[in-house]
Design an enzyme around this catalytic site. Structure first.
Site, PDB file in Angstrom:
ATOM      1  N   ASP A  87       0.820  -1.207   0.000  1.00  0.00           N
ATOM      2  CA  ASP A  87       0.000   0.000   0.000  1.00  0.00           C
ATOM      3  C   ASP A  87       0.860   1.264   0.000  1.00  0.00           C
ATOM      4  O   ASP A  87       1.963   1.263   0.544  1.00  0.00           O
ATOM      5  CB  ASP A  87      -0.900  -0.033   1.252  1.00  0.00           C
ATOM      6  CG  ASP A  87      -2.020   0.983   1.179  1.00  0.00           C
ATOM      7  OD1 ASP A  87      -2.299   1.514   0.081  1.00  0.00           O
ATOM      8  OD2 ASP A  87      -2.617   1.265   2.232  1.00  0.00           O
ATOM      9  N   GLY A 122       0.427   5.529  -4.359  1.00  0.00           N
ATOM     10  CA  GLY A 122      -0.137   6.826  -4.753  1.00  0.00           C
ATOM     11  C   GLY A 122       0.377   7.945  -3.861  1.00  0.00           C
ATOM     12  O   GLY A 122       0.795   9.003  -4.350  1.00  0.00           O
ATOM     13  N   TRP A 179       3.071   7.988  -2.049  1.00  0.00           N
ATOM     14  CA  TRP A 179       4.518   8.148  -2.274  1.00  0.00           C
ATOM     15  C   TRP A 179       4.738   9.123  -3.435  1.00  0.00           C
ATOM     16  O   TRP A 179       5.568  10.027  -3.355  1.00  0.00           O
ATOM     17  CB  TRP A 179       5.139   6.790  -2.592  1.00  0.00           C
ATOM     18  CG  TRP A 179       6.618   6.787  -2.823  1.00  0.00           C
ATOM     19  CD1 TRP A 179       7.601   6.583  -1.895  1.00  0.00           C
ATOM     20  CD2 TRP A 179       7.291   6.990  -4.086  1.00  0.00           C
ATOM     21  NE1 TRP A 179       8.837   6.646  -2.494  1.00  0.00           N
ATOM     22  CE2 TRP A 179       8.674   6.893  -3.834  1.00  0.00           C
ATOM     23  CE3 TRP A 179       6.862   7.241  -5.382  1.00  0.00           C
ATOM     24  CZ2 TRP A 179       9.638   7.040  -4.839  1.00  0.00           C
ATOM     25  CZ3 TRP A 179       7.811   7.399  -6.391  1.00  0.00           C
ATOM     26  CH2 TRP A 179       9.175   7.292  -6.116  1.00  0.00           C
ATOM     27  N   ARG A 195       0.640   9.351 -10.145  1.00  0.00           N
ATOM     28  CA  ARG A 195       0.495   8.112  -9.380  1.00  0.00           C
ATOM     29  C   ARG A 195       1.233   6.936 -10.030  1.00  0.00           C
ATOM     30  O   ARG A 195       1.770   6.083  -9.344  1.00  0.00           O
ATOM     31  CB  ARG A 195      -0.994   7.758  -9.245  1.00  0.00           C
ATOM     32  CG  ARG A 195      -1.782   8.723  -8.389  1.00  0.00           C
ATOM     33  CD  ARG A 195      -3.259   8.344  -8.355  1.00  0.00           C
ATOM     34  NE  ARG A 195      -3.470   7.001  -7.840  1.00  0.00           N
ATOM     35  CZ  ARG A 195      -3.536   6.700  -6.534  1.00  0.00           C
ATOM     36  NH1 ARG A 195      -3.419   7.645  -5.641  1.00  0.00           N
ATOM     37  NH2 ARG A 195      -3.737   5.461  -6.142  1.00  0.00           N
ATOM     38  N   SER A 208      -6.641  -5.474  -6.358  1.00  0.00           N
ATOM     39  CA  SER A 208      -7.802  -6.009  -5.653  1.00  0.00           C
ATOM     40  C   SER A 208      -9.055  -5.896  -6.517  1.00  0.00           C
ATOM     41  O   SER A 208      -9.085  -5.114  -7.474  1.00  0.00           O
ATOM     42  CB  SER A 208      -8.027  -5.246  -4.346  1.00  0.00           C
ATOM     43  OG  SER A 208      -8.494  -3.946  -4.620  1.00  0.00           O
ATOM     44  N   ASN A 223     -10.024  -2.467  -6.847  1.00  0.00           N
ATOM     45  CA  ASN A 223      -9.198  -1.574  -7.675  1.00  0.00           C
ATOM     46  C   ASN A 223      -9.803  -1.307  -9.059  1.00  0.00           C
ATOM     47  O   ASN A 223      -9.448  -0.326  -9.714  1.00  0.00           O
ATOM     48  CB  ASN A 223      -7.769  -2.129  -7.850  1.00  0.00           C
ATOM     49  CG  ASN A 223      -6.917  -1.975  -6.600  1.00  0.00           C
ATOM     50  OD1 ASN A 223      -5.976  -2.735  -6.380  1.00  0.00           O
ATOM     51  ND2 ASN A 223      -7.236  -0.995  -5.758  1.00  0.00           N
ATOM     52  N   ARG A 256     -11.068   2.212  -9.820  1.00  0.00           N
ATOM     53  CA  ARG A 256     -10.173   3.369 -10.002  1.00  0.00           C
ATOM     54  C   ARG A 256     -10.354   3.931 -11.412  1.00  0.00           C
ATOM     55  O   ARG A 256     -10.887   3.265 -12.285  1.00  0.00           O
ATOM     56  CB  ARG A 256      -8.724   2.927  -9.808  1.00  0.00           C
ATOM     57  CG  ARG A 256      -8.469   2.545  -8.367  1.00  0.00           C
ATOM     58  CD  ARG A 256      -7.024   2.608  -8.022  1.00  0.00           C
ATOM     59  NE  ARG A 256      -6.883   2.325  -6.602  1.00  0.00           N
ATOM     60  CZ  ARG A 256      -5.754   2.365  -5.930  1.00  0.00           C
ATOM     61  NH1 ARG A 256      -4.641   2.682  -6.561  1.00  0.00           N
ATOM     62  NH2 ARG A 256      -5.729   2.118  -4.649  1.00  0.00           N
ATOM     63  N   SER A 265      -8.411  -5.303   4.324  1.00  0.00           N
ATOM     64  CA  SER A 265      -8.862  -4.960   2.970  1.00  0.00           C
ATOM     65  C   SER A 265      -9.151  -6.153   2.053  1.00  0.00           C
ATOM     66  O   SER A 265      -8.681  -6.191   0.923  1.00  0.00           O
ATOM     67  CB  SER A 265      -7.847  -4.030   2.287  1.00  0.00           C
ATOM     68  OG  SER A 265      -7.705  -2.849   3.019  1.00  0.00           O
ATOM     69  N   GLU A 293       0.917 -13.716  11.761  1.00  0.00           N
ATOM     70  CA  GLU A 293       1.400 -12.546  12.492  1.00  0.00           C
ATOM     71  C   GLU A 293       1.275 -11.361  11.534  1.00  0.00           C
ATOM     72  O   GLU A 293       1.685 -11.447  10.375  1.00  0.00           O
ATOM     73  CB  GLU A 293       2.884 -12.720  12.869  1.00  0.00           C
ATOM     74  CG  GLU A 293       3.138 -13.760  13.918  1.00  0.00           C
ATOM     75  CD  GLU A 293       2.592 -13.369  15.301  1.00  0.00           C
ATOM     76  OE1 GLU A 293       2.372 -12.169  15.538  1.00  0.00           O
ATOM     77  OE2 GLU A 293       2.376 -14.283  16.111  1.00  0.00           O
TER      78      GLU A 293
HETATM   79  C1  FPP Z   1      -1.379   0.329  -3.600  1.00  0.00           C
HETATM   80  O1  FPP Z   1      -0.996   1.662  -3.664  1.00  0.00           O
HETATM   81  C2  FPP Z   1      -0.846  -0.445  -4.714  1.00  0.00           C
HETATM   82  C3  FPP Z   1      -1.579  -0.922  -5.757  1.00  0.00           C
HETATM   83  C4  FPP Z   1      -3.025  -0.719  -5.910  1.00  0.00           C
HETATM   84  C5  FPP Z   1      -0.942  -1.693  -6.835  1.00  0.00           C
HETATM   85  C6  FPP Z   1       0.286  -2.458  -6.485  1.00  0.00           C
HETATM   86  C7  FPP Z   1       1.113  -2.571  -7.688  1.00  0.00           C
HETATM   87  C8  FPP Z   1       2.474  -2.549  -7.719  1.00  0.00           C
HETATM   88  C9  FPP Z   1       3.313  -2.518  -6.528  1.00  0.00           C
HETATM   89  C10 FPP Z   1       3.200  -2.525  -8.995  1.00  0.00           C
HETATM   90  C11 FPP Z   1       2.937  -3.607  -9.928  1.00  0.00           C
HETATM   91  C12 FPP Z   1       2.868  -4.942  -9.341  1.00  0.00           C
HETATM   92  C13 FPP Z   1       3.713  -5.933  -9.620  1.00  0.00           C
HETATM   93  C14 FPP Z   1       3.507  -7.285  -9.051  1.00  0.00           C
HETATM   94  C15 FPP Z   1       4.868  -5.694 -10.475  1.00  0.00           C
HETATM   95  P1  FPP Z   1      -2.150   2.746  -3.782  1.00  0.00           P
HETATM   96  O2  FPP Z   1      -2.249   3.158  -5.195  1.00  0.00           O
HETATM   97  O3  FPP Z   1      -3.391   2.217  -3.166  1.00  0.00           O
HETATM   98  O4  FPP Z   1      -1.543   3.910  -2.911  1.00  0.00           O
HETATM   99  P2  FPP Z   1      -2.367   4.999  -2.083  1.00  0.00           P
HETATM  100  O5  FPP Z   1      -3.148   4.240  -1.046  1.00  0.00           O
HETATM  101  O6  FPP Z   1      -1.279   5.825  -1.500  1.00  0.00           O
HETATM  102  O7  FPP Z   1      -3.217   5.730  -3.070  1.00  0.00           O
END
Ligand code: FPP
Length: 236
Positions: free
Chosen positions: A16, A19, A21, A29, A61, A64, A67, A192, A203
């Protein structure tokens, strides 16, 4: 850190904060997701080195999908690129790829890529990488319940025969040991809809850093935290 009996056999991660970051840096994003893919590479390497047998990553997810379309498309493209680039590494590293989730909702290209890599890596023994894509824990449980109900209605099983083991065998994670350690980044204290059935005894370690900042050293810290905790599985 070398392989140790207390190294978790199965680590599951809710990645998590991509975005946030990016936002903190005034970047789009997508840059957060890109950098998050780098963290995935590092964490995978570290897990292989440590002797972790299963690594499950919550990459997308069921929620997702709601989005903005541009972000969904960008994530799918990133995933395709990751898989395409990783295919050779997975061979070299002897990593087997599995995917869980409602894969039929994924673009055809992504599905084909996953199928190809799954077949190609099926016999690899160093580690199993499980990508949770279009995944939702409730959906997975509902689907298992439906499959058992349908067998019961057809007279193939009796309702009394349904126990935890039979139920677990109808989940997409059948054959995969439950996670010992669940990590979530970016400080959120929520599950989630991730592996709801499977994390019963895991754990849980919450890390404040955003996922793109989570690298090998952070993984070692979470494993140390895991090792500090006394694992009793609810027994006295
Ligand atoms: C959560 O950050 C992350 C995701 C919804 C996607 C995860 C995807 C990757 C790490 C990259 C691609 C995956 C692989 C396996 C190469 P968020 O967008 O929910 O962040 P936020 O909560 O700060 O908005």
């Amino acid at each position: 850190m070398s392989s140790h009996p207390e190294v978790p056999r199965h680590i599951a991660i809710i990645m998590d904060g991509n975005g946030r970051w990016a936002k903190e840096r005034g970047l789009p994003r997508l840059e957060g997701h890109r950098s998050g893919a780098e963290s995935v590479r590092e964490v995978m390497e570290a897990c292989i080195e440590l002797g972790v047998e299963y690594l499950t990553l919550y990459a997308f997810s069921s929620e997702n999908w709601s989005r903005p379309e541009a972000e969904v498309n960008a994530l799918m493209a990133l995933l395709d690129r990751f898989l395409d680039e990783k295919a050779k590494d997975l061979d070299r590293q002897q990593v087997r790829l599995l995917a869980i989730g409602q894969l039929d909702r994924l673009p055809e290209s992504t599905r084909a890529l996953i199928e190809r890599i799954k077949t190609r890596t099926a016999d690899h023994k160093a580690m199993t990488l499980v990508l949770a894509l279009s995944y939702g824990g409730r959906e997975e449980i509902v689907s298992a319940a439906r499959s058992l109900a349908s067998d019961a209605a057809a007279g193939k099983i009796s309702p009394e025969a349904i126990d935890s083991d039979l139920f677990a065998s109808r989940l997409q994670t059948a054959g995969i040991p439950d996670p010992d350690l669940l990590i979530r980044t970016s400080g959120e204290m929520r599950v989630s809809n991730f592996l709801l059935w499977q994390i019963s005894y895991a754990e849980i370690v919450i890390v404040k850093k955003f996922w793109p900042d989570f690298r090998q050293g952070d993984l070692f810290e979470t494993i140390k935290e895991y090792q500090r905790r006394h694992r009793r599985f609810g027994a006295l």
